[in-house]
Design an enzyme around this catalytic site. Structure first.
Site, PDB file in Angstrom:
ATOM      1  N   ASP A 153      55.932  83.528  49.311  1.00 35.42           N
ATOM      2  CA  ASP A 153      54.932  83.022  50.237  1.00 35.42           C
ATOM      3  C   ASP A 153      53.857  84.105  50.371  1.00 35.42           C
ATOM      4  OD1 ASP A 153      55.335  80.841  53.093  1.00 35.42           O
ATOM      5  OD2 ASP A 153      53.531  81.600  52.108  1.00 35.42           O
TER       6      ASP A 153
HETATM    7  C1  GLC Z   1      51.156  79.975  53.662  1.00 30.59           C
HETATM    8  C2  GLC Z   1      52.343  79.043  53.851  1.00 30.59           C
HETATM    9  C3  GLC Z   1      52.804  78.387  52.582  1.00 30.59           C
HETATM   10  C4  GLC Z   1      51.622  78.149  51.662  1.00 30.59           C
HETATM   11  C5  GLC Z   1      51.115  79.521  51.247  1.00 30.59           C
HETATM   12  C6  GLC Z   1      49.950  79.417  50.263  1.00 30.59           C
HETATM   13  O1  GLC Z   1      51.336  81.143  54.409  1.00 30.59           O
HETATM   14  O2  GLC Z   1      53.485  79.599  54.484  1.00 30.59           O
HETATM   15  O3  GLC Z   1      53.458  77.168  52.954  1.00 30.59           O
HETATM   16  O4  GLC Z   1      52.022  77.409  50.525  1.00 30.59           O
HETATM   17  O5  GLC Z   1      50.732  80.305  52.369  1.00 30.59           O
HETATM   18  O6  GLC Z   1      48.807  78.954  50.889  1.00 30.59           O
END
Ligand code: GLC
Length: 718
Positions: free
Chosen positions: A287
């Site tokens: 993440d």
């Molecule tokens: C965010 C979210 C995740 C998302 C990622 C990319 O923090 O937790 O669900 O896919 O960043 O944007």
């Protein structure tokens, strides 16, 4: 998996350590612009009101983006998050393919959670359709649209089982039941990935957030998760296993820790379970910034150790933190990270790029296809179908609904006019103005509308009926949007009481990304329609249901508590030794009911269904349950027939009800049908105290009906 292994080995043999590490770095374009604070600070300034949303939007639209082309040319970038147009994607791909030493193509990931530009209902809403075919079709549509814009991977489906309405990200998943969420996730994977990733209209599914993110303590986003291995395996793992079995080619570990070990550095999770036990051969993508945050967790002492901890646990790609890019080369040089680990991670990325066909066809779309397929008007019909099927008729006393056409309608509430709020959470880059608001739809239908406001609400007395469009703006759910109070925000309930005082029939249309605590409305308002955030066709779909052009059929996949204090609250709870009741010494609250306002599986129709004749048979490998359901009303309708069971005594206490099967059935007036459910015996199993999966003989109850709280019941012995 053998298909590309030779080509992967050959390529790895040619790659330098730097080039292998480059494949593991996912770049998020940084914003450059006319503001002298960081993007993070700018976001905070908007959230705490120091700048308006409009001001924020103006700054964003004026901002440029730095794609770090020099790093790309040097082979230090393997993929991007946040590129969402074919021209930019192809420009960057051209650099990767023509200007790097080995010409390894990029892959582009993006959050296509519930539609790309043709935004469909938020997942929590769409899950209330209990319709795997619909879930797959909307994912297929999203894949066609997003791949036309040059995107190769979606960071979806999100399959975090969530039982705490305070958690803002409850909006992004399929509710509280593991099996329903598993069916939702598998359907999404099939829809996104289509017949195979080599087709240019597909997206690699990146199932998230692995795992148990929905169990964050206090419903507070990013908070700790600590639970028994039994609960973890019974209630949080099934959706991820179903998505891996459906062929998901990527997995995103969650921000949270599990019993003290952050998911991003959790070897038991990312290697022992995901790869060794489940045979996953895809890519793990962190993440955003999550690898670096293992330092903040207090697990990795510094960024260098975070890089090592993550890649050794089984993390392949570092999204946005830069830790892999900055630390892994030197860790490999000193032997702290063995080459096998780099080859595993880089090999996983290369395999995905081969599967996507990017080595042979690095440009899967172009601006012409993008112009043709993004926001194709033909997509809106499916968005409208999904929105209608997502809505849940919570209450309809005295047949307040459906509304007659031609009434003088008093319509109250900012959400009646708002188009952008209909997008809901995670409609990244979508155009709110593409949404049809409730007012737009009423006007298009030629209905007579009086706009009621906090100032002129008494004009409602001259109307035939009142529609109160209330609930949450889209910012009040989604990531970093937990609420300690889950009631109607901003004094809306006071206004609802005033509107009720006018003595006119009131329909409450709720737009929100979570279950709301609405005990007063549930008791006093005659009709309540839960619309969630329904997407681009919001207004038309709400009007279709309000006027009876469509018969509502949705059933709740998440419990509606009476107060935040009851959270987490869910139907599949255990009985305790002192089940809540009237007695003093029972498990209850002094100041709140123990029952929910609306239970899991609840949802009304404009017709009525009656159930009879629940029968049980013990088959060779499954229980066979059957029940007859009849449409006893005067109009056709869909009913979601639910089948639950209870294990009355076991070596670990079991839920008072657990979903075993369900089927959506269409019945004409007067039509009856007998449905048969095959319930494999392993559905009755559980993990005992020693983590052995057991299916035990004993007494069970089987239930069937149109809600978890309204079922026929039969007892049987296994
Ligand atoms: C965010 C979210 C995740 C998302 C990622 C990319 O923090 O937790 O669900 O896919 O960043 O944007």
């Amino acid at each position: 998996m053998e298909r590309y292994e030779d080509r992967i080995r050959e390529l790895l043999a040619q790659m330098t350590v730097e080039e292998k590490v480059g494949q593991l770095h996912q770049c998020g374009p940084s914003l450059v612009g006319t503001f002298d604070v960081s993007f993070e600070e700018l976001l905070n300034m908007m959230f705490d009101g120091r700048i308006s949303e409009e001001e924020f939007g103006r700054i964003m639209s004026a901002a440029g983006r730095d794609f770090h082309e020099d790093d790309l040319r040097a082979g230090r970038i393997g993929s991007y998050n946040g590129v969402s147009d074919a021209a930019t994607a192809n420009r960057l791909q051209k650099i990767a393919v023509e200007e790097t030493r080995l010409g390894i193509p990029l892959f582009f990931g993006y959050d296509v959670i519930h539609g790309f530009r043709t935004v469909t209902p938020i997942p929590l809403g769409e899950s209330c359709a209990w319709d795997p075919d619909l879930w797959e079709r909307t994912a297929r549509m999203a894949a066609k649209e997003a791949s036309a814009a040059g995107i190769h991977m979606t960071f979806a489906p999100m399959v975090d089982v969530a039982r705490d309405a305070r958690w803002g990200r409850i909006s992004e998943g399929a509710g509280e039941d593991p099996d329903l969420t598993a069916a939702y996730g598998a359907a999404k994977v099939r829809g996104f990935q289509g017949t195979g990733l080599g087709a240019p209209d597909t997206l690699a599914a990146c199932v998230k957030h692995f795992a148990a993110y929905g169990a964050a303590e206090g419903g507070r986003d990013y908070n700790r998760v600590d639970m028994s291995p039994q609960r973890f395996c019974e209630e949080y793992m099934p959706p991820f296993k179903a998505c891996v079995e459906a062929g998901a080619r990527a997995v995103m570990p969650a921000f949270n820790d599990i019993s003290g070990v952050p998911c991003s550095v959790n070897k038991k999770l990312l290697t022992d379970l995901l790869r060794d036990a489940w045979g996953f051969t895809g890519v793990t993508v962190s993440d955003s910034n999550a690898v670096a945050e293992c330092v903040d967790h207090g697990y990795s002492a510094d960024r260098t150790r975070a890089a090592r901890d993550a890649i050794m646990a089984g993390m392949d790609v570092d999204m946005a933190s830069g830790v892999f890019s900055q630390e892994l080369v030197k860790l490999a040089a000193c032997g702290a990270v063995p080459m096998e680990a780099l080859d595993r991670a880089a090999g996983d990325v290369l395999r995905l790029k081969f599967e996507l066909g990017l080595f042979d066809h690095p440009y899967r779309s172009d601006t012409e296809r993008e112009a043709r397929e993004v926001m194709d008007p033909a997509y809106r019909a499916l968005a409208r179908e999904a929105a209608v099927k997502s809505m849940v008729l919570l209450k309809n006393e005295g047949d307040t609904l459906p509304l007659k056409k031609g009434l003088r309608l008093g319509v109250y509430g900012p959400l009646a006019a708002s188009r952008s709020d209909m997008l809901g959470s995670w409609a990244v880059g979508a155009d709110g103005e593409a949404c049809v608001s409730l007012l737009d739809a009423l006007e298009a239908r030629g209905e007579t509308v009086v706009r009621l406001t906090d100032e002129n609400w008494e004009q409602g007395a001259d109307c035939d009926a009142i529609i109160a469009a209330m609930g949450e703006r889209k910012e009040l759910s989604g990531e970093a949007a937990s609420r300690a109070d889950i009631g109607l925000p901003g004094g809306q309930e006071d206004m609802l009481k005033k509107l009720m005082g006018l003595g006119k029939p009131v329909t409450l249309v709720l737009f929100s990304g979570r279950p709301l605590a609405i005990p007063w409305a549930a008791e006093h308002v005659p009709a309540i329609l839960m619309a969630w955030h329904p997407g681009v066709e919001a207004g038309n779909a709400v009007a279709d249901v309000l006027f009876g052009d469509e018969n509502p059929s949705g059933k709740l996949t998440t419990t509606f508590p009476a107060a935040a204090g009851q959270c987490p609250m869910y139907y599949a709870h255990c009985n305790t030794g002192r089940p809540g009741g009237r007695g003093k010494f029972t498990s209850k609250y002094l100041d709140a009911p123990i029952e929910p306002v609306y239970p899991f599986g609840h949802g009304l129709s404009y017709t009525r269904f009656e159930y009879e004749g629940l029968h049980m048979l013990r088959g060779q490998s499954a229980l066979i349950a059957s029940v007859a359901v009849k449409n006893v009303g005067d109009r056709p309708g869909d009913e979601i027939v639910q089948c639950y069971f209870r294990d009355l005594a076991a070596k670990r206490v079991r839920p008072v009800k657990k979903l075993a099967a369900y089927e959506r059935v269409h019945l004409e007036p007067g039509e009856a049908r007998r449905l048969t459910f095959e319930i494999p015996y392993e559905k009755l199993g559980y993990y005992d105290a020693d983590m052995n999966f057991v299916i035990e003989p004993g007494d069970f109850d089987i239930f069937a009906g149109g809600s978890s709280a309204d079922c026929l019941c039969e007892r049987f012995s296994l």
